[in-house]
Scaffold this active site. Structure first.
Site, mmCIF file in Angstrom:
data_model
loop_
_atom_site.group_PDB
_atom_site.id
_atom_site.type_symbol
_atom_site.label_atom_id
_atom_site.label_comp_id
_atom_site.label_asym_id
_atom_site.label_seq_id
_atom_site.Cartn_x
_atom_site.Cartn_y
_atom_site.Cartn_z
ATOM 1 N N ASP A 63 -9.940 -14.729 9.000
ATOM 2 C CA ASP A 63 -10.031 -15.338 10.317
ATOM 3 C C ASP A 63 -10.921 -16.572 10.179
ATOM 4 O OD1 ASP A 63 -12.662 -14.400 10.239
ATOM 5 O OD2 ASP A 63 -12.500 -13.193 12.054
ATOM 6 N N ARG A 86 -9.389 13.520 -11.029
ATOM 7 C CA ARG A 86 -9.634 14.264 -9.787
ATOM 8 C C ARG A 86 -9.529 13.369 -8.552
ATOM 9 N NH1 ARG A 86 -14.931 13.110 -11.507
ATOM 10 N NH2 ARG A 86 -16.325 12.508 -9.811
ATOM 11 N N HIS A 87 -9.700 12.080 -8.743
ATOM 12 C CA HIS A 87 -9.636 11.154 -7.609
ATOM 13 C C HIS A 87 -8.204 10.944 -7.124
ATOM 14 C CE1 HIS A 87 -13.855 10.343 -8.091
ATOM 15 N NE2 HIS A 87 -13.647 10.108 -9.378
ATOM 16 N N HIS A 124 -12.701 5.122 -7.769
ATOM 17 C CA HIS A 124 -12.555 6.399 -7.075
ATOM 18 C C HIS A 124 -11.510 6.392 -5.969
ATOM 19 C CE1 HIS A 124 -16.905 7.775 -8.225
ATOM 20 N NE2 HIS A 124 -16.179 7.416 -9.269
ATOM 21 N N MET A 166 -11.582 -6.460 10.028
ATOM 22 C CA MET A 166 -10.457 -6.488 9.086
ATOM 23 C C MET A 166 -10.243 -5.112 8.465
ATOM 24 S SD MET A 166 -8.845 -9.417 8.740
ATOM 25 C CE MET A 166 -8.999 -11.197 8.669
ATOM 26 N N CYS A 172 -13.387 -11.584 7.135
ATOM 27 C CA CYS A 172 -13.744 -11.983 8.496
ATOM 28 C C CYS A 172 -15.262 -12.119 8.536
ATOM 29 C CB CYS A 172 -13.210 -11.006 9.543
ATOM 30 S SG CYS A 172 -13.901 -9.335 9.508
ATOM 31 N N GLY A 173 -15.859 -12.211 9.700
ATOM 32 C CA GLY A 173 -17.297 -12.425 9.787
ATOM 33 C C GLY A 173 -18.112 -11.343 9.113
ATOM 34 N N THR A 174 -17.869 -10.086 9.487
ATOM 35 C CA THR A 174 -18.601 -8.961 8.891
ATOM 36 C C THR A 174 -17.743 -8.146 7.935
ATOM 37 O OG1 THR A 174 -17.980 -7.447 10.667
ATOM 38 C CG2 THR A 174 -20.052 -8.704 10.955
ATOM 39 N N GLY A 175 -16.443 -8.258 8.052
ATOM 40 C CA GLY A 175 -15.521 -7.425 7.280
ATOM 41 C C GLY A 175 -15.138 -6.151 8.008
#
Length: 149
Positions: free
Chosen positions: A10, A134-135, A100, A73, A67-70
């Site tokens: 953005d 295992r993941h 993981h 998104m 985006c600004g903080t994530g």
């Protein structure tokens, strides 16, 4: 053949996207940019949708959202089945998101991260492989989740 990656941001993430797009191109990636293309305000869920649909349908193995903080998104991208969008703040979260969780979309906060940290996160995220084992069972469970489970 060049590796392909899809990227979107953005307006708040646009300056960091420009920097990371150049870094990816220097690493021989073909970068497909779905917007935004300037600092004019846009709605981040629309950009997250563009990137997430393309990754979910298999056209791209990996995507990047900024985006600004994530946070926005991340929320928007993770609405899509087969998407494992991970908001990373340092190289350790980037490493574990791939090892993981088999993250297929990296999400960054353009107003939170400095350029060097963002580059480091990107590089670790790109070079780290999913460990499986295992993941894998846990990752498989993501798309089995419903409102009833």
């Amino acid at each position: 053949m060049k590796k392909k990656i899809i990227i979107g941001s953005d307006h708040a993430g646009f300056p960091l996207k420009v920097i990371l797009k150049k870094a990816l191109e220097e690493q021989s990636f073909e970068v497909v940019d779905v917007g935004c293309f300037d600092l004019n305000s846009v709605h981040y869920p629309e950009i997250a949708g563009k990137v997430s649909r393309e990754v979910a349908n298999g056209k791209y193995d990996k995507g990047i959202l900024i985006c600004g903080t994530g946070i926005g998104m991340s929320i928007a991208a993770n609405r899509f089945k087969k998407i494992r969008a991970t908001l990373c703040h340092d190289s350790l979260t980037a490493k574990f998101s791939r090892e993981h969780n088999d993250s297929n979309i990296l999400v960054l906060g353009g107003r939170i991260l400095g350029e060097e940290t963002a580059r480091e996160i990107l590089n670790v995220w790109l070079k780290t492989e999913f460990s499986g084992d295992r993941h894998q069972m846990r990752v498989d469970m993501f798309d089995q989740l419903t409102d009833e489970t």
